[in-house]
Design an enzyme around this catalytic site. Structure first.
Site, mmCIF file in Angstrom:
data_model
loop_
_atom_site.group_PDB
_atom_site.id
_atom_site.type_symbol
_atom_site.label_atom_id
_atom_site.label_comp_id
_atom_site.label_asym_id
_atom_site.label_seq_id
_atom_site.Cartn_x
_atom_site.Cartn_y
_atom_site.Cartn_z
ATOM 1 N N TYR A 121 0.851 -1.195 0.000
ATOM 2 C CA TYR A 121 0.000 0.000 0.000
ATOM 3 C C TYR A 121 0.884 1.241 0.000
ATOM 4 O O TYR A 121 1.204 1.821 1.025
ATOM 5 C CB TYR A 121 -0.964 -0.001 1.195
ATOM 6 N N HIS B 161 -0.795 -12.217 0.596
ATOM 7 C CA HIS B 161 -1.697 -11.273 -0.057
ATOM 8 C C HIS B 161 -2.497 -11.881 -1.216
ATOM 9 O O HIS B 161 -3.708 -11.692 -1.300
ATOM 10 C CB HIS B 161 -0.891 -10.070 -0.564
ATOM 11 N N SER C 240 -12.739 -4.449 0.545
ATOM 12 C CA SER C 240 -13.625 -3.556 -0.235
ATOM 13 C C SER C 240 -15.085 -3.827 0.108
ATOM 14 O O SER C 240 -15.925 -4.029 -0.785
ATOM 15 C CB SER C 240 -13.380 -3.682 -1.745
ATOM 16 N N PRO C 241 -15.440 -3.835 1.401
ATOM 17 C CA PRO C 241 -16.814 -4.193 1.789
ATOM 18 C C PRO C 241 -17.855 -3.185 1.323
ATOM 19 O O PRO C 241 -19.047 -3.501 1.266
ATOM 20 C CB PRO C 241 -16.740 -4.238 3.321
ATOM 21 N N LEU C 242 -17.402 -1.973 0.957
ATOM 22 C CA LEU C 242 -18.356 -0.949 0.508
ATOM 23 C C LEU C 242 -18.346 -0.823 -1.015
ATOM 24 O O LEU C 242 -18.976 0.069 -1.564
ATOM 25 C CB LEU C 242 -18.018 0.398 1.169
ATOM 26 N N GLY C 243 -17.590 -1.696 -1.672
ATOM 27 C CA GLY C 243 -17.545 -1.662 -3.129
ATOM 28 C C GLY C 243 -16.268 -1.069 -3.687
ATOM 29 O O GLY C 243 -16.128 -0.942 -4.903
ATOM 30 N N GLY C 244 -15.342 -0.690 -2.800
ATOM 31 C CA GLY C 244 -14.061 -0.160 -3.253
ATOM 32 C C GLY C 244 -13.992 1.349 -3.152
ATOM 33 O O GLY C 244 -15.017 2.029 -3.061
#
Ligand SMILES: NC(=O)c1ccc[n+]([C@@H]2O[C@H](COP(=O)([O-])OP(=O)(O)OC[C@H]3O[C@@H](n4cnc5c(N)ncnc54)[C@H](OP(=O)(O)O)[C@@H]3O)[C@@H](O)[C@H]2O)c1
Length: 287
Positions: free
Chosen positions: A53, A128, A209-213
């Site tokens: 990251y 990863h 990405s639980p909210l869609g990214g």
């Protein structure tokens, strides 16, 4: 915040994903530090990061160093915070992502993560992403060596199939695989297979990405009407509804929404206290 567990270690049911604070579009450092402090204030005790990251060439570990800095400058107690990092992705700094799952790379990457995090041992180290050029068992063998050598406490995997979960358990031991981190959101549901498998085995499942990214998280309510409707009924955000929906799927689920603003993570944490009815959950499953 109520707790869930990873390999027997208690963490808040909502974690913080560090990626938006270090890759393309990242904010100035002071805002990132405020975001991490806001997460800790709200009871977050799981922070997800990775050596990859970062943005520019030569700054591998940017997000790990940022988190270490934020923890060091936090006025409260951080001894119960689990920082989960990953190795196996590499970014040359031109925007591209590559994989290197060779044991030699993972050994070197874990050493670099220890330095970047400023710790003697990594609480949770995750492989990863599978590297098609390296047998999966060899990559996982490197994690076992790191654990045996006392460099990491717990081992996890990411972007893994059921078959790869089985291989990891064979190598790490039946109770030796602490977590599986796969993409899962209202827009991306195919990893519910691995979620259910983890639930059956008692392995923590961390939806990424639980909210869609990063680019689409803000549009969750307009892209998924059922989530917007349930959100309106509870006077909360559709993002909270998405997190509460996945928390309700199994006690092993611990979402790690990314954030680069304090208000984003504060809003997400409220999902830990949002209870949805069976009818609402059915509607969200269908919508
Ligand atoms: N293992 C893997 O291969 C992999 C891949 C991708 C991601 N991940 C991990 O999973 C974490 C989460 O994924 P992600 O960051 O890609 O995507 P995400 O969590 O789906 O979305 C992140 C974005 O959501 C916004 N957001 C957060 N809470 C919100 C709220 N309550 N209302 C409205 N917007 C909200 C944030 O905006 P602001 O930035 O404005 O706060 C942030 O940029 C990453 O940070 C990373 O740690 C892992």
């Amino acid at each position: 915040m109520r707790n869930r567990t990873i390999g027997g270690v208690a963490v808040g049911a909502i974690g913080l994903g560090g990626m938006p604070m270090s890759i393309e579009g990242r904010p100035e450092e002071a805002r990132s530090i405020r975001t991490i402090h806001a997460a800790l204030d709200a009871g977050v005790t799981l922070i997800d990061t990775a050596d990859a990251y970062h943005l520019k060439p030569g700054e591998t570990g940017h997000n790990e160093r940022l988190i270490a800095k934020a923890l060091a400058s936090y006025p409260g107690d951080t001894s119960n915070v689990l920082v989960a990092t990953k190795g196996g992705h590499v970014r040359p700094g031109d925007g591209s992502w590559h994989v290197d799952g060779s044991p030699a790379h993972l050994r070197q990457a874990a050493e670099a993560s220890l330095k970047a995090l400023g710790v003697d041992v990594i609480g949770l180290y995750q492989f990863h992403r599978p590297d098609p050029r390296v047998p999966y068992a060899e990559s996982i063998g490197a994690l076992k060596e790191l654990r045996d050598a006392g460099k990491i406490v717990m081992a996890g995997i990411s972007n893994a199939s059921v078959e790869q979960i089985d291989i990891a358990r064979q190598i790490l031991g039946d109770d030796g695989l602490a977590s599986v981190q796969n993409q899962f959101s209202p827009a991306f549901r195919s990893s519910e297979v691995e979620l259910n498998y983890c639930a059956r085995l008692g392995i923590a499942f961390l939806p990424w990405s639980p909210l869609g990214g990063i680019r689409r998280a803000g549009e969750l309510g307009t892209r998924h009407w059922a989530f917007q409707a349930v959100a309106e009924a509870h006077s909360v955000s559709p993002q909270q509804v998405a997190l509460a929906w996945m928390l309700a799927k199994a006690p092993v689920v611990i979402p790690i929404p990314g954030a680069s603003r304090p208000e984003s993570i504060r809003d997400c944490v409220r999902a830990a206290n949002l209870t949805l009815t069976a009818a609402e959950l059915d509607r969200l499953d269908a919508g």
